[in-house]
Design a protein around this motif. Structure first.
Motif, PDB file in Angstrom:
ATOM      1  N   ARG A   1       0.836  -1.205   0.000  1.00  0.00           N
ATOM      2  CA  ARG A   1       0.000   0.000   0.000  1.00  0.00           C
ATOM      3  C   ARG A   1       0.871   1.255   0.000  1.00  0.00           C
ATOM      4  O   ARG A   1       0.590   2.225  -0.702  1.00  0.00           O
ATOM      5  CB  ARG A   1      -0.914   0.004   1.225  1.00  0.00           C
ATOM      6  CG  ARG A   1      -1.962  -1.105   1.234  1.00  0.00           C
ATOM      7  CD  ARG A   1      -3.196  -0.712   0.459  1.00  0.00           C
ATOM      8  NE  ARG A   1      -4.189  -1.766   0.504  1.00  0.00           N
ATOM      9  CZ  ARG A   1      -5.173  -1.818   1.395  1.00  0.00           C
ATOM     10  NH1 ARG A   1      -5.270  -0.880   2.308  1.00  0.00           N
ATOM     11  NH2 ARG A   1      -6.054  -2.801   1.373  1.00  0.00           N
TER      12      ARG A   1
ATOM     13  N   SER B   1       1.424   4.132  -3.014  1.00  0.00           N
ATOM     14  CA  SER B   1       1.127   5.541  -2.747  1.00  0.00           C
ATOM     15  C   SER B   1       2.163   6.482  -3.346  1.00  0.00           C
ATOM     16  O   SER B   1       1.921   7.687  -3.434  1.00  0.00           O
ATOM     17  CB  SER B   1       1.038   5.790  -1.234  1.00  0.00           C
ATOM     18  OG  SER B   1       0.028   4.995  -0.642  1.00  0.00           O
TER      19      SER B   1
ATOM     20  N   THR C   1     -13.240   4.851   8.704  1.00  0.00           N
ATOM     21  CA  THR C   1     -13.101   5.353   7.338  1.00  0.00           C
ATOM     22  C   THR C   1     -13.408   6.838   7.264  1.00  0.00           C
ATOM     23  O   THR C   1     -12.668   7.622   6.653  1.00  0.00           O
ATOM     24  CB  THR C   1     -14.041   4.583   6.394  1.00  0.00           C
ATOM     25  OG1 THR C   1     -13.772   3.186   6.481  1.00  0.00           O
ATOM     26  CG2 THR C   1     -13.853   5.040   4.961  1.00  0.00           C
TER      27      THR C   1
ATOM     28  N   GLY D   1     -10.644   8.919   8.835  1.00  0.00           N
ATOM     29  CA  GLY D   1      -9.510   9.064   7.930  1.00  0.00           C
ATOM     30  C   GLY D   1      -9.751  10.109   6.862  1.00  0.00           C
ATOM     31  O   GLY D   1      -8.865  10.901   6.517  1.00  0.00           O
TER      32      GLY D   1
ATOM     33  N   ASN E   1      -3.875   7.233   5.862  1.00  0.00           N
ATOM     34  CA  ASN E   1      -4.503   6.106   5.162  1.00  0.00           C
ATOM     35  C   ASN E   1      -3.915   4.772   5.611  1.00  0.00           C
ATOM     36  O   ASN E   1      -4.642   3.779   5.754  1.00  0.00           O
ATOM     37  CB  ASN E   1      -4.326   6.272   3.645  1.00  0.00           C
ATOM     38  CG  ASN E   1      -5.220   7.355   3.075  1.00  0.00           C
ATOM     39  OD1 ASN E   1      -6.317   7.582   3.570  1.00  0.00           O
ATOM     40  ND2 ASN E   1      -4.747   8.045   2.054  1.00  0.00           N
TER      41      ASN E   1
ATOM     42  N   ASP F   1      -5.957   1.683   7.397  1.00  0.00           N
ATOM     43  CA  ASP F   1      -5.892   0.286   6.952  1.00  0.00           C
ATOM     44  C   ASP F   1      -5.503  -0.638   8.105  1.00  0.00           C
ATOM     45  O   ASP F   1      -6.024  -1.755   8.224  1.00  0.00           O
ATOM     46  CB  ASP F   1      -4.878   0.149   5.818  1.00  0.00           C
ATOM     47  CG  ASP F   1      -5.361   0.799   4.532  1.00  0.00           C
ATOM     48  OD1 ASP F   1      -6.594   1.003   4.411  1.00  0.00           O
ATOM     49  OD2 ASP F   1      -4.527   1.120   3.675  1.00  0.00           O
TER      50      ASP F   1
END
Length: 315
Positions: free
Chosen positions: A8, A12, A240, A243, A296, A300
């Protein structure tokens, strides 16, 4: 899960490059020449051209951006045009106050938002539920700068309960808490409403699930049903939202730092853009973009901690 987070983070990097390139292009649109600023009002055309060549400003934009990325990869963010100090040192000194402001805002807004949303869900349709929803809508609708100006006018100027501006010290000191109270309150007001609304919606939906009825049939108290079973599942969409809202909170932090003269990255970025300090502005954009990526990754990670199914899928 660690391997998944690593991929991830790796994925990014193109997003980070895109944000840096967009910010680089926007700064090029500003009708100000950094070489002219450095040369000063007495600088000649020859001196300005020499400075432009020294800074690489005579090269095409893509070449300038590529050279900037190479310097960033080596930990060199350039030097400020205004005070000739290393940009990385200025950002390092401003990052701590910004993190303190974010922590102070989230530490009271998130727990209260989750608490109010949960209580509203368990009292659906009652007066408390309607009051929480009304206050949530009001918190979302009111402009952040207006809240900050009201706090500055009344709590700081008229009633003299809090300092007008500045940072009094680290967050863990009494003086530091006294100075951070108003900007943290301003940011928390615009943050608590969406969290409360999302928590209420998620808890109401989970309370109608089959496993909740099973828990009640086994004799669990309503407090245990809500806190142990419903709330943990309902926190996934709430995390979520948190974030996503932290991105808005960063934008609000720029306003709060400007209003309350808080020496953070947002205030540093505003000052750099106003004074056409391009290296400082680019460095601030880099720090803010990295902040989004880190948030982020934290979201996660929290997914896996809250839901074992997600944790097993990430392995």
């Amino acid at each position: 899960m660690t391997r998944q987070l690593f991929w991830r983070l790796l994925s990014s990097l193109p997003i980070l490059l895109g944000v840096l390139f967009a910010g680089f292009l926007l700064l090029q649109v500003i009708p100000t020449d950094p070489a002219t600023i450095i040369a000063g009002p007495t600088g000649t055309a020859a001196e300005i051209d020499a400075i432009r060549r020294q800074l690489g400003l005579d090269a095409p934009i893509l070449v300038q951006f590529w050279l900037y990325i190479l310097r960033v990869a080596q930990g060199d963010l350039g030097r400020s045009i205004i005070n000739n100090a290393p940009v990385i040192d200025e950002l390092a000194s401003a990052l701590g106050p910004t993190v303190e402001l974010m922590v102070a805002s989230l530490s009271w807004a998130v727990p209260l938002g989750i608490l109010f949303g949960t209580l509203a869900a368990t009292r659906r349709g009652k007066a408390f539920d309607r009051a929480v929803m009304a206050l949530s809508v009001a918190g979302v609708s009111v402009p952040a700068f207006w809240v900050g100006l009201l706090l500055l006018q009344f709590a700081a100027y008229r009633w003299q309960l809090f300092p007008l501006q500045g940072r009094g010290g680290p967050l863990w000191t009494l003086q530091g808490l006294h100075h951070v109270a108003l900007p943290a309150l301003m940011l928390g007001v615009i943050f608590i409403g969406p969290v409360a609304r999302m928590t209420r919606t998620a808890v109401v939906e989970v309370l109608g699930a089959d496993f909740i009825r099973t828990a009640r049939a086994k004799g669990a108290s309503e407090f245990q049903v809500v806190t142990r079973h419903a709330l943990r599942t309902a926190l996934i969409p709430v995390v979520t939202l948190i974030g996503l809202q932290i991105g808005s909170l960063l934008g609000g932090a720029v306003i709060a730092e400007t209003i309350f003269s808080w020496p953070g990255v947002g205030r540093l970025a505003v000052g750099a853009i106003v004074s056409s300090d391009f290296p400082m502005a680019q460095g601030a954009i880099l720090v803010i973009a990295c902040g989004f990526i880190v948030v982020n990754l934290i979201v996660d990670t929290l997914y896996g901690l809250l839901d074992p199914r997600i944790r097993s899928a990430l392995r």
